[in-house]
Write a protein that holds these residues in place. Structure first.
Motif, PDB file in Angstrom:
ATOM      1  N   GLY A 181       0.995  -1.194   0.019  1.00 58.87           N
ATOM      2  CA  GLY A 181      -0.060  -0.118   0.064  1.00 58.87           C
ATOM      3  C   GLY A 181       0.633   1.190  -0.006  1.00 58.87           C
ATOM      4  N   PHE A 182       2.002   1.344   0.676  1.00 60.25           N
ATOM      5  CA  PHE A 182       2.885   2.317   0.783  1.00 60.25           C
ATOM      6  C   PHE A 182       3.627   2.561  -0.219  1.00 60.25           C
ATOM      7  CE2 PHE A 182       6.994   4.383   1.385  1.00 60.25           C
ATOM      8  CZ  PHE A 182       6.461   5.531   2.138  1.00 60.25           C
ATOM      9  N   SER A 183       4.106   1.412  -1.108  1.00 60.49           N
ATOM     10  CA  SER A 183       4.876   1.532  -2.105  1.00 60.49           C
ATOM     11  C   SER A 183       4.324   2.126  -3.460  1.00 60.49           C
ATOM     12  CB  SER A 183       5.726   0.305  -2.391  1.00 60.49           C
ATOM     13  OG  SER A 183       6.403   0.086  -1.302  1.00 60.49           O
ATOM     14  N   MET A 184       3.075   1.642  -3.553  1.00 61.55           N
ATOM     15  CA  MET A 184       2.249   2.000  -4.615  1.00 61.55           C
ATOM     16  C   MET A 184       1.647   3.354  -4.511  1.00 61.55           C
ATOM     17  SD  MET A 184      -1.462  -0.098  -4.532  1.00 61.55           S
ATOM     18  CE  MET A 184      -2.199   1.040  -5.649  1.00 61.55           C
ATOM     19  N   SER A 185       1.818   3.930  -3.293  1.00 59.30           N
ATOM     20  CA  SER A 185       0.917   5.206  -3.118  1.00 59.30           C
ATOM     21  C   SER A 185       1.615   6.409  -2.655  1.00 59.30           C
ATOM     22  CB  SER A 185      -0.224   4.933  -2.518  1.00 59.30           C
ATOM     23  OG  SER A 185       0.024   4.521  -1.119  1.00 59.30           O
ATOM     24  N   ALA A 186       1.709   6.553  -1.053  1.00 60.01           N
ATOM     25  CA  ALA A 186       2.254   7.666  -0.499  1.00 60.01           C
ATOM     26  C   ALA A 186       3.609   7.586  -0.472  1.00 60.01           C
ATOM     27  CB  ALA A 186       2.109   7.140   1.236  1.00 60.01           C
ATOM     28  N   GLY A 187       4.415   6.482  -0.835  1.00 60.68           N
ATOM     29  CA  GLY A 187       5.964   6.548  -1.235  1.00 60.68           C
ATOM     30  C   GLY A 187       6.202   7.189  -2.247  1.00 60.68           C
ATOM     31  N   PRO A 188       5.823   6.995  -3.761  1.00 62.47           N
ATOM     32  CA  PRO A 188       6.319   7.940  -4.647  1.00 62.47           C
ATOM     33  C   PRO A 188       5.479   8.914  -5.114  1.00 62.47           C
ATOM     34  CG  PRO A 188       5.089   5.957  -5.384  1.00 62.47           C
ATOM     35  CD  PRO A 188       5.442   5.807  -4.006  1.00 62.47           C
ATOM     36  N   LEU A 189       4.192   8.971  -4.643  1.00 60.18           N
ATOM     37  CA  LEU A 189       3.114   9.976  -4.920  1.00 60.18           C
ATOM     38  C   LEU A 189       3.018  11.344  -4.199  1.00 60.18           C
ATOM     39  CD1 LEU A 189      -0.030   7.857  -6.153  1.00 60.18           C
ATOM     40  CD2 LEU A 189       2.215   8.609  -7.223  1.00 60.18           C
ATOM     41  N   ILE A 190       3.626  11.035  -2.967  1.00 63.88           N
ATOM     42  CA  ILE A 190       3.612  12.406  -2.183  1.00 63.88           C
ATOM     43  C   ILE A 190       4.720  13.232  -2.715  1.00 63.88           C
ATOM     44  CG2 ILE A 190       4.199  13.097   0.114  1.00 63.88           C
ATOM     45  CD1 ILE A 190       1.442  12.013  -0.072  1.00 63.88           C
ATOM     46  N   TRP A 191       5.784  12.604  -2.857  1.00 66.15           N
ATOM     47  CA  TRP A 191       7.062  13.526  -3.513  1.00 66.15           C
ATOM     48  C   TRP A 191       6.555  14.236  -4.723  1.00 66.15           C
ATOM     49  CZ3 TRP A 191      11.020  14.545  -0.536  1.00 66.15           C
ATOM     50  CH2 TRP A 191      11.403  13.816   0.384  1.00 66.15           C
ATOM     51  N   LEU A 192       5.932  13.411  -5.558  1.00 58.92           N
ATOM     52  CA  LEU A 192       5.394  13.768  -6.883  1.00 58.92           C
ATOM     53  C   LEU A 192       4.467  15.120  -6.852  1.00 58.92           C
ATOM     54  CD1 LEU A 192       5.175  13.800  -9.954  1.00 58.92           C
ATOM     55  CD2 LEU A 192       3.249  12.069  -9.717  1.00 58.92           C
ATOM     56  N   LEU A 193       3.354  14.732  -5.923  1.00 61.70           N
ATOM     57  CA  LEU A 193       2.580  15.859  -5.597  1.00 61.70           C
ATOM     58  C   LEU A 193       3.134  17.220  -5.065  1.00 61.70           C
ATOM     59  CD1 LEU A 193      -0.486  13.785  -4.235  1.00 61.70           C
ATOM     60  CD2 LEU A 193      -0.613  15.608  -6.238  1.00 61.70           C
ATOM     61  N   CYS A 194       4.062  16.974  -4.161  1.00 60.96           N
ATOM     62  CA  CYS A 194       4.705  17.902  -3.565  1.00 60.96           C
ATOM     63  C   CYS A 194       5.382  18.772  -4.369  1.00 60.96           C
ATOM     64  CB  CYS A 194       5.758  17.530  -2.318  1.00 60.96           C
ATOM     65  SG  CYS A 194       5.065  17.154  -0.918  1.00 60.96           S
ATOM     66  N   SER A 195       5.953  18.339  -5.569  1.00 64.48           N
ATOM     67  CA  SER A 195       6.552  19.158  -6.594  1.00 64.48           C
ATOM     68  C   SER A 195       5.298  19.783  -7.506  1.00 64.48           C
ATOM     69  CB  SER A 195       7.319  18.362  -7.398  1.00 64.48           C
ATOM     70  OG  SER A 195       6.980  17.210  -8.196  1.00 64.48           O
ATOM     71  N   GLU A 196       4.287  19.268  -7.753  1.00 57.89           N
ATOM     72  CA  GLU A 196       3.352  19.646  -8.642  1.00 57.89           C
ATOM     73  C   GLU A 196       2.519  20.886  -8.124  1.00 57.89           C
ATOM     74  OE1 GLU A 196       2.226  15.686 -11.250  1.00 57.89           O
ATOM     75  OE2 GLU A 196       1.447  16.040  -9.389  1.00 57.89           O
ATOM     76  N   ILE A 197       2.299  20.870  -7.157  1.00 56.54           N
ATOM     77  CA  ILE A 197       1.422  21.741  -6.251  1.00 56.54           C
ATOM     78  C   ILE A 197       2.064  23.180  -6.150  1.00 56.54           C
ATOM     79  CG2 ILE A 197      -0.096  20.030  -5.426  1.00 56.54           C
ATOM     80  CD1 ILE A 197       1.167  20.788  -2.524  1.00 56.54           C
ATOM     81  N   GLN A 198       3.524  23.361  -6.301  1.00 54.42           N
ATOM     82  CA  GLN A 198       4.101  24.564  -6.049  1.00 54.42           C
ATOM     83  C   GLN A 198       4.304  25.462  -7.126  1.00 54.42           C
ATOM     84  OE1 GLN A 198       4.452  25.080  -2.978  1.00 54.42           O
ATOM     85  NE2 GLN A 198       4.276  23.228  -2.117  1.00 54.42           N
ATOM     86  N   PRO A 199       4.135  26.762  -6.911  1.00 47.50           N
ATOM     87  CA  PRO A 199       4.097  27.656  -8.231  1.00 47.50           C
ATOM     88  C   PRO A 199       5.730  27.878  -8.696  1.00 47.50           C
ATOM     89  CG  PRO A 199       3.678  28.753  -6.337  1.00 47.50           C
ATOM     90  CD  PRO A 199       3.613  27.437  -5.756  1.00 47.50           C
ATOM     91  N   LEU A 200       6.012  28.247  -9.801  1.00 45.31           N
ATOM     92  CA  LEU A 200       7.167  28.228 -10.202  1.00 45.31           C
ATOM     93  C   LEU A 200       8.213  29.093  -9.426  1.00 45.31           C
ATOM     94  CD1 LEU A 200       9.309  27.456 -12.334  1.00 45.31           C
ATOM     95  CD2 LEU A 200       8.546  29.153 -13.923  1.00 45.31           C
ATOM     96  N   LYS A 201       7.568  30.281  -9.118  1.00 49.95           N
ATOM     97  CA  LYS A 201       8.282  31.301  -8.394  1.00 49.95           C
ATOM     98  C   LYS A 201       8.707  30.888  -6.857  1.00 49.95           C
ATOM     99  CE  LYS A 201       6.959  35.778 -10.616  1.00 49.95           C
ATOM    100  NZ  LYS A 201       6.527  36.951 -10.564  1.00 49.95           N
ATOM    101  N   GLY A 202       7.987  29.771  -6.345  1.00 57.11           N
ATOM    102  CA  GLY A 202       8.312  29.597  -5.160  1.00 57.11           C
ATOM    103  C   GLY A 202       8.461  27.810  -5.146  1.00 57.11           C
ATOM    104  N   ARG A 203       8.846  27.174  -6.220  1.00 54.37           N
ATOM    105  CA  ARG A 203       8.982  25.719  -6.123  1.00 54.37           C
ATOM    106  C   ARG A 203      10.161  25.386  -5.348  1.00 54.37           C
ATOM    107  NH1 ARG A 203       7.934  24.045 -11.653  1.00 54.37           N
ATOM    108  NH2 ARG A 203       5.775  24.762 -11.076  1.00 54.37           N
ATOM    109  N   GLU A 204      11.218  25.917  -5.401  1.00 53.20           N
ATOM    110  CA  GLU A 204      12.495  25.426  -4.543  1.00 53.20           C
ATOM    111  C   GLU A 204      12.140  25.865  -3.036  1.00 53.20           C
ATOM    112  OE1 GLU A 204      15.920  27.251  -5.946  1.00 53.20           O
ATOM    113  OE2 GLU A 204      15.928  26.405  -7.971  1.00 53.20           O
TER     114      GLU A 204
END
Length: 467
Positions: free
Chosen positions: A366-389
């Motif tokens: 359950g973790f490896s197919m969801s929270a593991g990789p997808l949380i990192w992906l979402l954390c980068s996707e939801i940030q605007p370009l000017k404040g992404r870093e």
């Protein structure tokens, strides 16, 4: 007219130079080291505790000290990657991995072990920031996703490999050999990183366009491709990062940073690092008394984690982020509930032991197919370009702090709440995360980052910014 329009049956092939693959795999070796460092202590800790007669709270400090080092290093990683470059940030990470592993191997007391683990944490913190950044900037578009996914797979592979070496050394009780294993790939990474090219984006950022062109000419197929990429880099760099100022002035940016922080807390409070750091202790709680049984149990955990990571890679762009998060957290919540119920009774029968192990492995899936990789992906996707870093730095720092809290409290929870109620607590946290996903997490499948940013900055509800 595009070639694919003229020849609909043809499949365009874009050649990737062999040196590009080699460079990316070498950089992704940082992911292997990440996994090795996460997993190595699980096998060594019981032997260390026995040799030094450690109390549970002392064991917790040895485990969690690495996450303290990682959290502190994360706050400095953005500066290091900007000031010295992505390549030299990777060299710093490699040196910290190597130094920390050697200090841990030669430790003569628990304090020296903690010091070594702190240095390992520095390597982990810098690598977790600089490696995906470097890979995204050095790879051609046609393999960028594959190379970044390879980094995630290398983490899982590192965990599996170190569980295997831990098991091999456990028969002789050689915990120093377990810890020394990390030093070998660290030295390879340190030596290999010396020959990595600079990031073209970093070179352009520092006014060295000719040097960036030279790097790209070695890594791309045509002059036209090089000039197009240079033009795209310069266009993107016209948008200046305004992280802290944007955070202070813009409520909508604070919302995305807050969501990134909450997502990382959800990931760590699922209880996954309990399995990574204390797997032998958990198998002992189930009733597997021999060291061999406990260590082979960790190997199975590592194997399942590695295989299950492919589920996320294969399905994330088909099913979407939210459905997979729902499935993952529901699975983890149910698995932890069943484990708590089984551990709440008398000594387990052989069948009950089998069911308990199955539930723990189901949790890992359950973790490896969801929270593991997808949380990192979402954390980068939801940030605007000017404040992404800035946003990613905040969420990554939170990840390491939350991981430290989990690893520093597990044994104490077992002693105060008991095994059953400890796993019930993690089950409750996983089920609570489902409500967070429903209320706040957007679906970002097939949505451009620009569209997500536009919706965020216009004030739409967080769960609607992917519409």
């Amino acid at each position: 007219m595009h070639l694919e329009d003229a020849l609909p049956t043809a499949v365009p092939q874009v050649k990737t130079r062999p040196q590009v693959i080699w460079i990316c795999l070498l950089a992704a070796l940082a992911g292997l080291l990440f996994g090795l460092d996460i997993g190595v202590i699980s096998g060594a800790l019981p032997l260390i505790a026995k040799e030094y007669h450690l109390l549970d709270n002392q064991q917790e400090w040895i485990v969690s000290s690495m996450m303290v080092g990682a959290a502190v290093a994360t706050l400095c990683s953005g500066f290091l990657a900007y000031r010295f470059g992505r390549k030299y940030a990777l060299l710093i990470a490699a040196a910290a991995f190597c130094m920390g592993a050697i200090i841990c191997t030669c430790a003569v007391n628990p304090d020296m072990l903690i010091a070594g683990r702190l240095i390992l944490g520095v390597g982990l913190g810098v690598a977790s920031y600089a490696t995906p950044l470097y890979l995204s900037e050095i790879t051609p578009k046609n393999i960028r996703g594959a190379m970044i996914s390879a980094y995630q797979l290398m983490i899982a592979l590192g965990i599996l490999l170190v569980f295997l070496t831990n098991t091999a050394f456990s028969y002789s009780g050689n915990w120093r050999g377990m810890l020394l294993v990390v030093a070998i790939p660290s030295l390879i990474f340190l030596f290999g990183a010396l020959f990595l090219p600079r990031s073209p984006r970093w070179l352009v950022m520092h006014g060295r366009e000719d040097a960036a062109r030279e790097v790209l000419l070695r890594l791309r197929n045509t002059q036209e491709e090089v000039e197009n990429e240079l033009r795209e880099i310069k266009e993107q760099l016209r948008v200046k990062q305004q992280g802290w100022h944007l955070f202070k002035e813009n409520r909508n940016f604070r919302r995305s940073v807050g969501l990134g922080i909450v997502l990382q807390i959800m990931q760590q409070f699922s209880g996954v690092n309990v399995m990574m750091y204390y797997a032998p202790r958990i198998f002992r709680e189930i009733g597997f008394s021999s060291t061999a049984e406990q260590m082979w149990g960790t190997v199975i955990v590592g194997f399942v984690m590695t295989i299950a990571t492919f589920i996320a890679v294969g399905l994330v762009d088909r099913w979407g982020r939210k459905p997979m998060l729902y499935i993952g957290f529901i699975t983890m919540g149910i698995a932890m509930s069943v484990v708590g119920t089984l551990l709440g009774g008398e000594a387990l029968t052989a069948l009950e032991k089998g069911v308990t192990v199955t539930m723990l492995l189901l949790f890992i899936v359950g973790f490896s197919m969801s929270a593991g990789p997808l949380i990192w992906l979402l954390c980068s996707e939801i940030q605007p370009l000017k404040g992404r870093e800035f946003g990613i730095t905040c969420s990554t720092f939170t990840c390491h702090i939350a991981g430290m809290i989990v690893s520093a409290t597990f044994l104490s929870l077992l002693n105060t709440l008991g095994s059953a109620h400890t796993f019930y607590l993690y089950a409750l946290l996983n089920l609570f995360a489902i409500a967070i996903i429903y209320l706040f997490v957007p679906e970002t499948k097939n949505i451009s980052l620009e569209h997500i940013e536009q919706n965020l900055m216009s004030g739409k509800k967080l769960r609607h910014i992917g519409r």
